[in-house]
Design an enzyme around this catalytic site. Structure first.
Site, PDB file in Angstrom:
ATOM      1  N   GLU A  66       0.778  -1.201  -0.128  1.00 31.34           N
ATOM      2  CA  GLU A  66       0.007  -0.003   0.144  1.00 31.34           C
ATOM      3  C   GLU A  66       0.726   1.387   0.118  1.00 31.34           C
ATOM      4  OE1 GLU A  66      -3.340   2.148   2.998  1.00 31.34           O
ATOM      5  OE2 GLU A  66      -2.242   0.434   3.719  1.00 31.34           O
ATOM      6  N   HIS A  67       2.040   1.237   0.847  1.00 33.06           N
ATOM      7  CA  HIS A  67       2.722   2.436   1.073  1.00 33.06           C
ATOM      8  C   HIS A  67       4.193   1.742   0.721  1.00 33.06           C
ATOM      9  CE1 HIS A  67      -0.399   3.454   3.910  1.00 33.06           C
ATOM     10  NE2 HIS A  67      -0.311   4.537   3.398  1.00 33.06           N
TER      11      HIS A  67
END
Length: 362
Positions: free
Chosen positions: A333-334
């Site tokens: 996600e990050h």
């Protein structure tokens, strides 16, 4: 007393490395039979009994004592009261964040277009905003005004007519900063409802809540499972799992900074995942020491410790290109590229939600 942090340690040279990685990223509570059965029952209750089911489920799971949906609703005037109640520096920070988010998403706007082909056919695309969006904002364990801004402002930029926000208010308390952020972002109404029951209400409507066209926003495993079940009856952004961060580092960043960035996602949820990949074993050791040094200062230390010990990993690779390949497989996600020249790695990144470039990116 916070327990010692012991993230998993893997090396690219391990014979069973692939097995370790597959086990590390396996997260499938949306397929858990017990969770699925519970969520299915909750959705059916809301579909069949509407407001009455919402009230019962909210009183049960959020320790409330309400008799009507009106008691759970916060309108624009009430949001303004919360907005006025927070300290001016925080208010200014929220407004500045909102302005920056709006500026970013203005660049994503699409326009209608058409053309006439060689046979005289008129072809094109007509872009119109949806009528009503539902935004889920987590609230059971922490407050996320950032989720409010990031999920609602794009809808306002797109021209969505009505935005309904749902968020749990555990034990009768809703976070004033979350309400202030909703006021700034232009949310039309907030309902203090969470979990699978909130997703069901947004997807199918009740006597008091109008059905929405799309549901966006993250949540826990029950929310993720509910979103999966209602997909097709309503549009979704995604079936989001726990928050996750993957950091690729060349070993030259302050290890305390890396430890704190790993904590930044671990603090969200016990199921959150934080992964560090480096070609420097001694740096991985330093980061682990930093994590154990800093954990006692964290306000959500118990949640961080559970996340780190259960789902995190420090991974050694022989060279950074291997880290990139591994990151593309994990699809975080990050993704943080904490290296000297992140621009060189960027073209090789194929799968990531958001990419943070360089040593000074938070």
């Amino acid at each position: 007393m916070v327990k010692n942090l012991t993230p998993k340690r893997f090396s690219e040279n391990d014979n069973d490395f692939d097995t370790h990685i597959n086990n590390l990223i396996n997260w499938s509570p949306v397929s858990d039979k017990n969770i699925s059965s519970s969520v299915r029952s909750i959705i059916d209750e809301v579909v069949n009994r509407g407001d009455d089911a919402l009230i019962e489920l909210t009183n049960k799971y959020d320790q409330l004592d309400v008799n009507s949906i009106d008691e759970l609703c916060i309108d624009r005037d009430q949001m303004k009261v919360y907005f006025d109640s927070i300290e001016r520096p925080l208010r200014d920070a929220l407004i500045e964040s909102a302005n920056r988010i709006e500026s970013f998403h203005q660049k994503q706007k699409q326009s209608s277009w058409q053309f006439e082909d060689e046979d005289g056919n008129i072809l094109g695309q007509n872009i119109n905003p949806i009528n009503r969006a539902g935004v889920y904002v987590p609230g059971g364990k922490a407050a996320y005004p950032s989720s409010v801004l990031m999920n609602t402002i794009p809808a306002k930029v797109a021209g969505v007519n009505e935005i309904i926000m749902v968020t749990p208010a555990s034990s009768g308390s809703i976070n004033s900063i979350v309400c202030a952020a909703a006021f700034i972002a232009g949310v039309d109404s907030i309902y203090q409802i969470g979990g699978a029951q909130a997703i069901a209400a947004l997807a199918y409507g009740t006597q008091s809540l109008n059905k929405v066209d799309v549901i966006v926003g993250p949540g826990n495993k029950y929310v993720a499972c509910a979103k999966k079940m209602v997909f097709g009856d309503v549009g979704l952004d995604m079936i989001a799992g726990p928050s996750e961060i993957l950091i690729i580092c060349d070993g030259y960043t302050n290890p305390d900074w890396i430890a704190m960035d790993l904590f930044s996602q671990a603090e969200h949820d016990e199921d959150a995942q934080s992964i560090l990949i480096s070609d420097d074993i001694s740096f991985l050791n330093s980061v682990e020491k930093s994590m154990n040094k800093l954990i006692s200062n964290m306000s959500r230390s118990e949640i961080i410790a559970t996340s780190i010990n259960n789902r995190s990993a420090l991974i050694h690779v022989n060279q950074l290109i291997s880290a990139v390949k591994l990151s593309n497989f994990i699809s975080p996600e990050h993704l943080e590229l904490s290296v000297e020249n992140p621009e060189k790695l960027l073209p090789k990144i194929k799968n990531a939600g958001a990419i943070f470039m360089g040593r000074y990116t938070p």
